[in-house]
Scaffold this motif. Sequence first.
Motif, PDB file in Angstrom:
ATOM      1  N   GLU A 192      33.305 104.131  62.566  1.00 47.96           N
ATOM      2  CA  GLU A 192      34.066 104.196  61.330  1.00 47.96           C
ATOM      3  C   GLU A 192      33.927 105.566  60.663  1.00 47.96           C
ATOM      4  O   GLU A 192      32.879 106.214  60.743  1.00 47.96           O
ATOM      5  N   ARG A 228      34.834 108.088  69.774  1.00 49.20           N
ATOM      6  CA  ARG A 228      35.692 106.977  69.359  1.00 49.20           C
ATOM      7  C   ARG A 228      37.015 106.982  70.121  1.00 49.20           C
ATOM      8  O   ARG A 228      37.486 105.936  70.558  1.00 49.20           O
ATOM      9  N   MET A 238      44.296 105.408  68.113  1.00 49.03           N
ATOM     10  CA  MET A 238      44.713 104.648  66.925  1.00 49.03           C
ATOM     11  C   MET A 238      44.039 103.280  66.870  1.00 49.03           C
ATOM     12  O   MET A 238      44.702 102.235  66.902  1.00 49.03           O
ATOM     13  N   PRO A 239      42.717 103.239  66.787  1.00 45.00           N
ATOM     14  CA  PRO A 239      42.058 101.926  66.704  1.00 45.00           C
ATOM     15  C   PRO A 239      42.333 101.261  65.362  1.00 45.00           C
ATOM     16  O   PRO A 239      42.556 101.934  64.347  1.00 45.00           O
ATOM     17  N   THR A 240      42.296  99.944  65.351  1.00 50.03           N
ATOM     18  CA  THR A 240      42.465  99.201  64.106  1.00 50.03           C
ATOM     19  C   THR A 240      41.140  99.165  63.354  1.00 50.03           C
ATOM     20  O   THR A 240      40.067  99.346  63.951  1.00 50.03           O
ATOM     21  N   PRO A 241      41.181  98.911  62.059  1.00 48.89           N
ATOM     22  CA  PRO A 241      39.921  98.753  61.310  1.00 48.89           C
ATOM     23  C   PRO A 241      39.044  97.645  61.889  1.00 48.89           C
ATOM     24  O   PRO A 241      37.813  97.758  61.881  1.00 48.89           O
ATOM     25  N   GLU A 242      39.667  96.586  62.398  1.00 45.81           N
ATOM     26  CA  GLU A 242      38.902  95.488  62.992  1.00 45.81           C
ATOM     27  C   GLU A 242      38.176  95.950  64.248  1.00 45.81           C
ATOM     28  O   GLU A 242      37.021  95.564  64.484  1.00 45.81           O
ATOM     29  N   GLN A 243      38.846  96.764  65.086  1.00 40.08           N
ATOM     30  CA  GLN A 243      38.189  97.304  66.278  1.00 40.08           C
ATOM     31  C   GLN A 243      37.028  98.214  65.884  1.00 40.08           C
ATOM     32  O   GLN A 243      35.944  98.146  66.470  1.00 40.08           O
ATOM     33  N   GLU A 244      37.255  99.075  64.921  1.00 37.38           N
ATOM     34  CA  GLU A 244      36.202  99.992  64.488  1.00 37.38           C
ATOM     35  C   GLU A 244      34.976  99.219  64.002  1.00 37.38           C
ATOM     36  O   GLU A 244      33.836  99.585  64.314  1.00 37.38           O
TER      37      GLU A 244
END
Length: 299
Positions: free
Chosen positions: A185, A194, A201-207
């Motif tokens: 994050e 990362r 372009m990871p999602t906040p949930e993935q991070e």
Amino acid sequence: MTNEQVISLWNGRPAGTPESLEPYVVERSKDLFRADRALMGIADPSLTVLLPENPNGTSIIVAPGGSYRRVVLDKEGIEIAKALAPEGVTTFLLAYRLPGEGHEAGPDVTLADGQRAVRLVRAHAAEWGLDPDKIGILGFSAAGHLAASVATAYDREAYEPIDDADSLSARPDFNVLVYPVVTMEDPFVHTGSREALLGEMPTPEQEALYSPEKHVTAETPQTFMVLADNDPSVPAQNAVNFYLALHEAGVPAEMHIFSDGRHGFGIKGAADQGMPVAGWPALLADWLHYNHLVVEETE
């Protein structure tokens, strides 16, 4: 110290690994007397067993770094194995899959390889004269994220079981992180690691899912960390925030922050420059002894 054998983690190319992927090594050193090899194209992940002259039953799975784009074999693999050999520690050098090389499992390949490595060492501990309750994992740089992930997500289902070893616990008995990447994050993420792990372009949930500091519990193994305050690549907050999470959960932890060392100091490179951080393996050895993670000799 001798290389006894190389053990395939999955008995060959794992399912979902591209058929076109083949291993290759790049020599990056400009010094004829000091190797600096990087391994890529890892299609058959493995453990190389490095046996000390007088093994004491303790073992460490060593995962070299490389931004999740390569596995650095010498300064973050062979060097620490040689440093711990006089302590009687058996080292297993982990060549793990790189998530950006087209594996179907994507970011879970590193966690799967780490879990599988712990289970295999535990399953075959008696064959090497090892204590199945004194198995550690050590990760450098991006592989600090791998080690921290195994330490906090050892019970996450990262792969389908393939044999009896997979019925055993993947929890390491201790965890060692050296200038580690931990968080995925912002603002402290190492963006190169990362991107290699989660894409651009990871999602906040993935991070959040792949940020080990968010998943520390009271069952997370005790941890030793070392880093440099002037690391220009991986912010010190990666290790500091992981330490704070351990402290909050009541997990014993020890952290050494040296003023100088930058990133990737290893052992020999730091010693050649006269940096005090070069002495970190002795601090690790003291920590192992003090916490009864090695078998002490008796008269």
